[in-house]
Structure formats: C-alpha cells, structure tokens
Design a protein around this motif. Structure first.
Motif, mmCIF file in Angstrom:
data_model
loop_
_atom_site.group_PDB
_atom_site.id
_atom_site.type_symbol
_atom_site.label_atom_id
_atom_site.label_comp_id
_atom_site.label_asym_id
_atom_site.label_seq_id
_atom_site.Cartn_x
_atom_site.Cartn_y
_atom_site.Cartn_z
ATOM 1 N N GLY A 262 9.317 18.416 -6.126
ATOM 2 C CA GLY A 262 10.102 18.676 -4.704
ATOM 3 C C GLY A 262 10.058 17.902 -3.861
ATOM 4 N N LEU A 263 9.452 18.252 -2.418
ATOM 5 C CA LEU A 263 10.133 17.857 -2.138
ATOM 6 C C LEU A 263 8.347 16.514 -1.668
ATOM 7 C CD1 LEU A 263 11.579 17.118 0.940
ATOM 8 C CD2 LEU A 263 10.036 19.151 2.130
ATOM 9 N N ASP A 264 8.942 15.152 -1.840
ATOM 10 C CA ASP A 264 7.869 14.328 -1.463
ATOM 11 C C ASP A 264 8.652 13.513 0.347
ATOM 12 O OD1 ASP A 264 6.233 12.024 -1.742
ATOM 13 O OD2 ASP A 264 7.701 11.344 -2.662
ATOM 14 N N PHE A 265 7.061 13.647 0.880
ATOM 15 C CA PHE A 265 6.997 13.690 2.888
ATOM 16 C C PHE A 265 5.437 12.718 2.746
ATOM 17 C CE2 PHE A 265 5.528 17.343 2.272
ATOM 18 C CZ PHE A 265 4.476 17.623 3.099
ATOM 19 N N GLY A 266 6.111 11.955 3.735
ATOM 20 C CA GLY A 266 5.261 11.368 4.273
ATOM 21 C C GLY A 266 5.056 10.937 5.666
ATOM 22 N N VAL A 267 3.869 10.369 6.311
ATOM 23 C CA VAL A 267 4.266 9.971 7.806
ATOM 24 C C VAL A 267 3.321 8.772 8.241
ATOM 25 C CG1 VAL A 267 3.447 11.960 9.316
ATOM 26 C CG2 VAL A 267 5.302 10.009 10.129
ATOM 27 N N GLY A 268 3.670 7.939 8.934
ATOM 28 C CA GLY A 268 2.074 7.301 9.690
ATOM 29 C C GLY A 268 1.766 6.239 10.005
ATOM 30 N N PRO A 269 1.003 5.416 10.691
ATOM 31 C CA PRO A 269 1.608 4.676 11.566
ATOM 32 C C PRO A 269 0.432 2.634 10.924
ATOM 33 C CG PRO A 269 -0.828 5.617 11.951
ATOM 34 C CD PRO A 269 -0.649 6.776 11.408
ATOM 35 N N GLY A 270 1.038 2.034 11.093
ATOM 36 C CA GLY A 270 0.601 0.782 9.969
ATOM 37 C C GLY A 270 0.978 -0.492 10.727
ATOM 38 N N TYR A 271 0.903 -1.756 10.699
ATOM 39 C CA TYR A 271 0.660 -3.092 11.375
ATOM 40 C C TYR A 271 0.995 -4.388 10.073
ATOM 41 C CZ TYR A 271 -1.231 -7.035 13.969
ATOM 42 O OH TYR A 271 -0.897 -8.275 14.705
ATOM 43 N N SER A 272 1.713 -4.672 11.160
ATOM 44 C CA SER A 272 2.270 -5.702 9.699
ATOM 45 C C SER A 272 1.877 -7.308 10.560
ATOM 46 C CB SER A 272 3.830 -5.922 9.742
ATOM 47 O OG SER A 272 4.129 -5.931 9.145
ATOM 48 N N TYR A 273 0.828 -7.694 9.816
ATOM 49 C CA TYR A 273 0.132 -9.566 10.267
ATOM 50 C C TYR A 273 1.519 -9.755 9.491
ATOM 51 C CZ TYR A 273 -2.245 -13.066 10.996
ATOM 52 O OH TYR A 273 -2.617 -14.616 11.710
ATOM 53 N N PHE A 274 2.513 -11.340 10.340
ATOM 54 C CA PHE A 274 2.873 -12.601 9.687
ATOM 55 C C PHE A 274 1.578 -13.731 9.462
ATOM 56 C CE2 PHE A 274 6.367 -9.738 12.538
ATOM 57 C CZ PHE A 274 6.791 -8.555 11.635
ATOM 58 N N ASN B 57 8.396 -14.772 7.922
ATOM 59 C CA ASN B 57 9.211 -13.964 7.565
ATOM 60 C C ASN B 57 8.506 -13.238 6.546
ATOM 61 O OD1 ASN B 57 11.169 -16.067 8.471
ATOM 62 N ND2 ASN B 57 12.610 -14.052 8.109
ATOM 63 N N ILE B 58 6.787 -13.431 6.781
ATOM 64 C CA ILE B 58 5.962 -12.632 5.332
ATOM 65 C C ILE B 58 5.178 -11.784 6.013
ATOM 66 C CG2 ILE B 58 4.770 -12.416 3.380
ATOM 67 C CD1 ILE B 58 6.584 -15.069 2.408
ATOM 68 N N GLY B 59 5.088 -10.852 5.312
ATOM 69 C CA GLY B 59 4.325 -9.995 6.267
ATOM 70 C C GLY B 59 3.037 -8.646 5.117
ATOM 71 N N VAL B 60 1.394 -8.455 5.833
ATOM 72 C CA VAL B 60 0.476 -8.321 4.926
ATOM 73 C C VAL B 60 0.960 -7.280 5.705
ATOM 74 C CG1 VAL B 60 -1.568 -8.280 4.142
ATOM 75 C CG2 VAL B 60 -0.148 -10.554 4.515
ATOM 76 N N GLU B 61 0.541 -6.123 5.385
ATOM 77 C CA GLU B 61 0.891 -4.851 5.620
ATOM 78 C C GLU B 61 -0.307 -4.051 4.746
ATOM 79 O OE1 GLU B 61 5.387 -4.749 6.488
ATOM 80 O OE2 GLU B 61 4.267 -3.328 5.238
ATOM 81 N N GLY B 62 -0.696 -3.730 6.151
ATOM 82 C CA GLY B 62 -1.799 -1.896 6.411
ATOM 83 C C GLY B 62 -1.462 -0.881 6.781
ATOM 84 N N LEU B 63 -1.471 0.143 6.234
ATOM 85 C CA LEU B 63 -1.047 1.410 6.485
ATOM 86 C C LEU B 63 -1.776 2.729 6.238
ATOM 87 C CD1 LEU B 63 2.241 3.036 7.168
ATOM 88 C CD2 LEU B 63 2.680 3.148 4.897
ATOM 89 N N VAL B 64 -1.518 3.613 6.905
ATOM 90 C CA VAL B 64 -2.482 4.850 7.271
ATOM 91 C C VAL B 64 -1.799 6.149 7.062
ATOM 92 C CG1 VAL B 64 -4.753 6.452 7.839
ATOM 93 C CG2 VAL B 64 -4.700 3.977 8.220
#
Length: 196
Positions: free
Chosen positions: A133-145, A149-156
C-alpha cells in the motif's frame, strides 16, 4: 573502455573542483542509503540488507525533489521466514541554511536537512504475512561533505506502510547511513556528452 574510464576521471575531477555549489537550484543529487545491514556470525544466524537508491533535482536553492526505490531482503536465522521489502515513490528534501531558525551547522562542512517520502511499497514474508500500500516516511538528517560534492549522510526516519494484506499498518524508526553525490547540471551535461 578507455573512453568510459576517462569520463569517470573527468567527472570525479569536476566534483572535486566545484566549491560550495552543492545545493543550489539546477543541481542534481544522486546516492543511496544503506538502511540496515546485519550479518549474524553464529551458526544458523541470519542477515538483513536494505538499500534505497535515490535521485533528486534542486528546484530551488536548498530544496530538492525526486524519486527513490527501496529494495530489501532479510533472513533472520535458522527456522525463521525470509522477508522481501520493496517500494518506489517520490521524495523531497529541504536543507537548512547556516544560522536559519537558530540552527547552526554542527561542522563547517555539512548541512542539516529534513526528508520526506511517499509512494507505493510493502513487504512479503515467506510464511504468508504481507502488506502492500502507501509507503511513507519523514525525518531529520545531516550531510557531511567529505569533498565539495560528495556527502556522507545520517538520517533518523519514521517509516510506515499502510494498506492491504495481513498487516494493516507497519511502522518503524530507522537510522540510515549513506552517501550522496551533488552534481551541477553543467557537469552532468559534460559527462553525458563525453560518453557519447
């Protein structure tokens, strides 16, 4: 083959020389989250791998919209059922500017962001339990460059699937680690022309 290797070198060089243009209007973001991985070391232990490749276009400075695909496979262990996860849909990401709303960057080479997604997805378990069915999500994250132009990211992220099947609603909170490449449109066109 030489042409492809040369194009790859040009693309990496272009990425490394572009400064502070990661999240401007007209740029592209491509990457993937490694949602979870778990490899058991005991006899009969299982494993769990989920990937979420994504691509987005910056329609305004700090605002990207695009799409994602989720693919996952897990085998919890001996005697337990195999599960396959899937999803496809749209995503949006908003990057906070330094000092915006009282939020300063943790490090000089990174940006906080909020990400949301909505699409179609689900999971199937070998023993017959499923939801689609409906797939959804939301959350904050941080991208360290690690480069301009290349970022390593963490996302909760809160993720959910609601719809048809044996389970009406499934939800979880995940910690995602991944990477993204931020490519200016002009560089993408150069790479495409070189490939031809």
């Amino acid at each position: 083959m030489k042409k492809l290797i040369f194009t790859g070198i040009l693309a990496i060089a272009g990425l490394a020389t572009t400064a502070n243009a990661q999240i401007q209007k007209g740029n592209w973001m491509v990457g993937s989250s490694l949602l979870s991985s778990n490899f058991g070391l005991n006899t009969g232990a299982g494993y769990d791998i989920k990937l979420q490749p994504r691509a987005a276009y910056f329609v305004e400075d700090n605002v990207a919209v695009g799409g994602y695909v989720t693919l996952g496979f897990s085998k919890p262990g001996a005697g337990q059922s195999t599960q396959f996860d899937y999803g496809v849909g749209a995503l949006g990401r908003y990057f906070l500017s330094p000092g915006e709303k009282g939020v300063d960057n943790l490090l000089n080479h990174g940006r906080w962001f909020f990400e949301g997604n909505v699409g179609v997805g689900g999971f199937n378990v070998e023993n017959g339990i499923s939801t689609t069915g409906l797939d959804f999500g939301v959350g904050p994250g941080y991208s360290y460059f690690i480069t301009p132009n290349i970022g390593v990211e963490g996302l909760v992220k809160y993720n959910g699937v609601t719809g048809f099947g044996n389970e009406g609603l499934t939800s979880r909170i995940s910690f995602n680690v991944g990477f993204s490449i931020y490519l200016p449109t002009s560089k993408a066109k150069d790479v495409a022309n070189d490939v031809r």
